[in-house]
Structure formats: structure tokens, C-alpha cells
Write an enzyme that holds these catalytic residues in place. Structure first.
Site, PDB file in Angstrom:
ATOM      1  CE  LYS A 172       7.833  14.282   2.317  1.00  0.00           C
ATOM      2  NZ  LYS A 172       8.448  13.434   3.308  1.00  0.00           N
ATOM      3  CD  GLU A 247      -1.215   5.877  -9.698  1.00  0.00           C
ATOM      4  OE1 GLU A 247      -2.114   5.231  -9.114  1.00  0.00           O
ATOM      5  OE2 GLU A 247      -1.210   6.087 -10.915  1.00  0.00           O
ATOM      6  CB  CYS A 281      -1.707   0.980  -3.272  1.00  0.00           C
ATOM      7  SG  CYS A 281      -0.429   0.614  -4.468  1.00  0.00           S
TER       8      CYS A 281
END
Ligand code: NAD
Length: 479
Positions: A172, A247, A281
Site C-alpha cells: 500500500k 521507520e 526523514c
């Protein structure tokens, strides 16, 4: 006319038009239309993956190698076209889009090789005449849930090892970037994956993602995204006693000491904090700068920021593209307002920019005079916004760097071997950089963090095996 991209369930492309993909550099440009799966399709996809697992997990290395190698070759051959499409749907620059596409090809190539290197161990038992084998097997049906900021690299670094080690997948992708996800699924499908091995369920996280979390037939979930969604993944996975890997966010420090090479430090800070519009990130959002170099460093950064070309991601001259969408833009602007209210000084940027077409353009923002206690130092902004925290020496810099709920990456700019070595050892982050930006990593070594940034085994490189396999210990008495 746009073509409707459908979901892949049990080897069939299915679904009706559900969502439109909009170019953040020009909101008049519709990238495409995409099917949106509901809970029933998620259920079908999971059932298909479950049915395909026994055969795929026993398929042997050659079949898996062939699919992964073919996929890598096609991605590499189409890198300019795929990279452009990625830049169009996500807003990173053309160079970054092509670079990310090449990385995806390299990841598939790496894991194609890993299929041929999977090994086990054999040891004598403590009981005479008995042999003990330790082997690794696929975990089963793996749910893969990805964010929007690396539309092809993150799917690649989850899908490639999952397939290499014999798992089947329900994937997804993030709603904002379905085109890149669809493209790699299409390539893998045409490369010869048996039906049901890889299923694509584009759609809303709260609907199709949640249906994956709630289904007991999903044996493992690999998730990258925000902390709040990560916590949901964790809670649902514990409920079903399934393996999971998270994560999540970062608030990565870049320390600049008095003895740093100023040009290197400025390059690291500008690249780490602002490239990819700060939407990484691993972005360096806290610049922790020693007293003696502080003013020269701030002046040099402002000079560089002033020269950066901010514009349409598809224009080859652009160095910083737009923010990904209106919601993220509002979040960035809200944090700029919060920083001012908290008493930090906005030394550069922070304004909306107008360009030829309507898009989400924001001038990179730099705060000075901030403390590590401010919200702009503690919470992930995820945009082109960084703040400088002035410190007196290395010891204070290290303490401030580690004083954060996150622990993904960290960096130090110094010419002192002593401080570089001490920082590598004592920084509470999963990845540490010396005289390099906090963002930008190799594809063949482990990726991941500590504290609130990550949970579970590392991704990428050979360490990926820890998550995507389970160990079996078999005893044999030959008589
Ligand atoms: P997000 O958490 O909003 O979404 C991530 C994915 O989760 C999307 O596919 C979304 O549809 C899905 N999702 C949302 N609700 C769900 C639910 N209830 N059940 C199941 N799935 C659901 O994150 P985002 O905004 O797409 O990505 C930005 C975040 O990702 C930032 O916090 C960033 O730091 C993080 N990120 C981390 C890394 C890393 O490796 N540490 C890498 C890239 C991005």
C-alpha cells in the site's frame, strides 16, 4: 487523456477511478487517475498473497533472481522517464528524481544477488550422531506501507528483500505518489512474478492500510511514515502477534565545531537541511554550531540560501522544488510562526513564493537564536526549515545533539580526529556522518535509527534478512 491506473490483485488489474494525482509544481497538471481499494479488495489481496506463499517460498533462488534482475535492468533503462514522472508527482528536482530511480534499480540488483547467496549453518549436536541445521525461511504475507517522500526508493527497499527471501506481498503506497508505486509493480508483474505474489492496493491509509493492520493473515508489516501511524501499526501488530518494523521521524542534528572547514560545513548544512525541500526523514533540521564559527557559518548559509533556485521540479535549473501539498505547506508555515512566537529569530526566508504556475513554493527558512527546548527543535517539521542552536564547545554540542526523542541520523563537521571519533561512538543515532550531510546513504548497508525514529530490525543491505526471514532449527538423527 489520462489512463486509469488500477490495483493488482491476484494477477489481475482491477478497480474504478478513485483519486487524482496532482503535480505540486503546477496544480493545474493532473498526473493521472488511480483506483482506490476498499477493505474488500484489501482482503482479496491478502488472501491471494496467502495462497501464493507456499509455491513462491519454495521457488528457489533462480526464479527470484530472474525477476529481480529483470526489474533492475528495466528501471535503469527507463531512469530518465521514471525519474521525471517521480519529480512531477512528488516535487523533488529532476536530478533527485533520476537519482532516486537509479537507487531503486541498484536495490533490486543487490537483492537479485542476495537470492544466490542465502546460506544456513550446520553444527554438530550435543547429542552424538545428531546434526543441527539452522536455515532461514520467508515469513509469509508481508504488508508494506510506504510514505510519499521517497516514492520509488522506499518501496524498492522493502519489496526487493521481501521477494528475494521468498515472501509474498500486499503493498500500500502513499496516496500522494501512486504513479511511482504503480510503475514498479507493473515492471515486476511483467518481469514474470506468479499471480498473487505481489499485490498492489492503492487507496486511503485509514481504509486500506487499516484493513491490512486488522487482518490476521498478514504475517509481518514493514512501515515507513509518521510516528502517529507507526504507533497504530505497532498496536495492531502486537494484537495479532505479528512481526513489525517501523521507520519514522527524525530531528537530526548537524554539529559544526570551531575547527570545521567552513565550506564543507555550509555544503553539509544546505544539502542536509534544504535539498529535497527538507522532506527527508534524515534532514538536518537542528544546526548545532560552536560559538567561534557561529557568525561566519550563519552568514555563509544565508548567502547560499539567497542563491538557491526554487521553482518547478521539472525545470533542469531548479535546485529546490515545491513542498509536496497544501497540508504539508500549512504545517511548515505553522512551524515558522511557532518559531517566531517562541522567540527564535527568522534570519532568512520563510515566505510563500509565486512562480509561473500555481504550486506549493516556500522560501527555505533559517532560524537563529533558538534553544533546544523550543518546539521547532523538538518536533519534526518535514519541510525546508532549519534552526541554529549556538553552543560553547564540543561537550555541549554532543549533549544538545543527543537531547531529542528521535535518533535516526546525526552529523559532525570538524577537522579534529579526536572529536570525530568521540562523536561517532557517543552519538545516539542509528547513522552517523562525519563531514557529510546527515541525508544521503548507501544502498548496500543497514539503514535505520534509535529511540522514537525506528523500531525493529534495520532495513537494507544484508541486515534486511533479519526482518524478512525467520530462522528454523532442524535436528536429524541419521541412525
Ligand atoms: P503517514 O504516517 O501519514 O503515512 C505513511 C503511510 O501510512 C501512508 O501510506 C498512509 O496512507 C499510511 N496510513 C495512514 N494511516 C494509516 C492507518 N490507519 N493504517 C495503516 N496505514 C495508514 O506518513 P507520510 O506523511 O506519508 O510520511 C512522512 C513521514 O514519514 C515523516 O514523519 C517522515 O519522517 C517519515 N519517514 C521516515 C523515514 C525513515 O526511514 N525513518 C523515511 C521516509 C519518511
Amino acid at each position: 487523456m489520462t489512463v486509469l491506473r488500477k490495483n493488482l490483485i491476484d494477477g489481475e488489474w482491477l478497480g474504478e477511478a478513485g483519486s487524482r494525482n496532482i503535480n505540486p509544481s503546477n496544480t493545474n497538471d493532473i498526473v493521472g487517475e488511480y483506483a482506490s481499494a476498499g477493505p474488500e479488495q484489501a482482503k482479496q489481496a491478502i488472501a491471494a498473497a496467502k495462497a501464493a506463499f507456499p509455491a513462491w517460498s519454495r521457488s528457489g533462488p533462480l526464479a527470484r533472481h530472474a525477476v529481480l534482475k529483470k526489474t533492475s535492468d528495466e528501471i535503469m533503462a527507463r531512469k530518465d522517464e521514471i525519474g521525471r514522472s517521480l519529480a512531477r508527482e512528488e516535487g523533488k528536482t529532476l536530478a533527485e528524481g533520476v537519482g532516486e530511480t537509479i537507487r531503486a534499480a541498484q536495490i533490486f540488483d543487490f537483492f537479485a544477488g542476495e537470492t544466490l547467496r542465502l546460506s544456513g549453518e550446520m553444527v554438530p549436536s550435543v547429542r552424538p550422531g545428531v546434526g543441527v541445521e539452522m536455515t532461514r525461511e520467508g515469513v509469509g504475507v508481508v504488508g508494506i506501507i510506504t510514505p510519499w517522500n521517497f516514492p520509488i526508493a522506499i518501496p524498492a527497499w522493502k519489496v526487493a528483500p521481501a521477494l528475494a527471501y521468498g515472501n509474498t506481498i500486499v503493498f500500500k503506497p502513499a496516496e500522494l505518489v501512486p504513479e511511482s508505486a504503480w510503475t514498479i509493480v507493473d515492471i515486476l508483474h511483467r518481469a514474470g512474478l506468479p499471480k498473487g505474489v505481489l499485490n498492489l492496493v492503492m487507496g486511503k491509509g485509514s481504509v486500506v492500510g487499516q484493513a491490512m493492520l486488522d487482518n490476521p493473515d498478514v504475517n509481518a508489516i514493514s512501515f515507513t511514515g509518521s510516528v502517529s501511524t507507526g504507533k497504530r501499526v505497532a498496536a495492531a501488530s502486537v494484537e495479532h502477534m505479528r512481526k513489525f518494523q517501523l521507520e519514522m521521524g527524525g530531528k537530526n542534528p548537524l554539529v559544526v565545531l570551531d575547527d570545521a572547514d567552513l565550506a564543507v560545513a555550509v555544503d553539509c548544512a544546505v544539502n542536509g537541511a534544504y535539498f529535497s525541500t527538507g522532506q527527508r526523514c534524515t534532514a538536518s533540521s537542528r544546526l548545532i554550531v560552536a560559538d567561534g564559527i557561529h557568525d561566519r557559518f550563519v552568514d555563509a548559509i544565508k548567502e547560499r540560501l539567497d542563491k538557491l533556485v526554487i521553482g518547478d521540479a521539472l525545470d533542469a535549473k531548479t535546485q529546490i522544488g515545491p513542498v509536496v501539498d497544501q497540508t504539508q505547506l500549512k504545517q511548515d508555515e505553522d512551524y515558522i510562526a511557532i518559531g517566531r512566537q517562541e522567540g527564535a529569530e527568522l534570519a532568512f526566508g520563510g515566505d510563500r513564493l509565486e512562480r509561473g504556475a500555481p504550486g506549493f513554493y516556500l522560501q527555505p527558512a533559517l532560524f537563529v537564536g533558538s534553544t533546544n527546548a523550543m518546539r521547532i527543535s523538538r518536533e519534526e517539521i518535514f519541510g525546508p526549515v532549519a534552526n541554529v542552536i549556538r553552543v560553547k564547545d564540543y561537550d555541549e554540542a554532543l549533549a544538545v545533539a543527543n537531547d531529542t526523542p528521535f535518533g535516526l541520523t546525526s552529523g559532525i563537521c570538524t577537522t579534529s580526529l579526536k572529536h570525530a571519533t568521540h562523536f561517532k561512538r557517543n552519538s545516539e543515532a542509528g547513522m552517523v556522518m562525519v563531514n557529510l550531510p546527515t541525508a544521503g546513504v548507501d544502498f548496500h548497508v543497514p539503514f535505520g535509527g534509535r529511540k522514537g525514529s525506528s523500531y525493529g530490525p534495520r532495513e537494507q543491505g544484508r541486515y534486511a534478512m533479519e526482518f524478512y526471514t525467520t530462522v528454523k532449527t532442524a535436528y536429524t538423527f541419521a541412525g
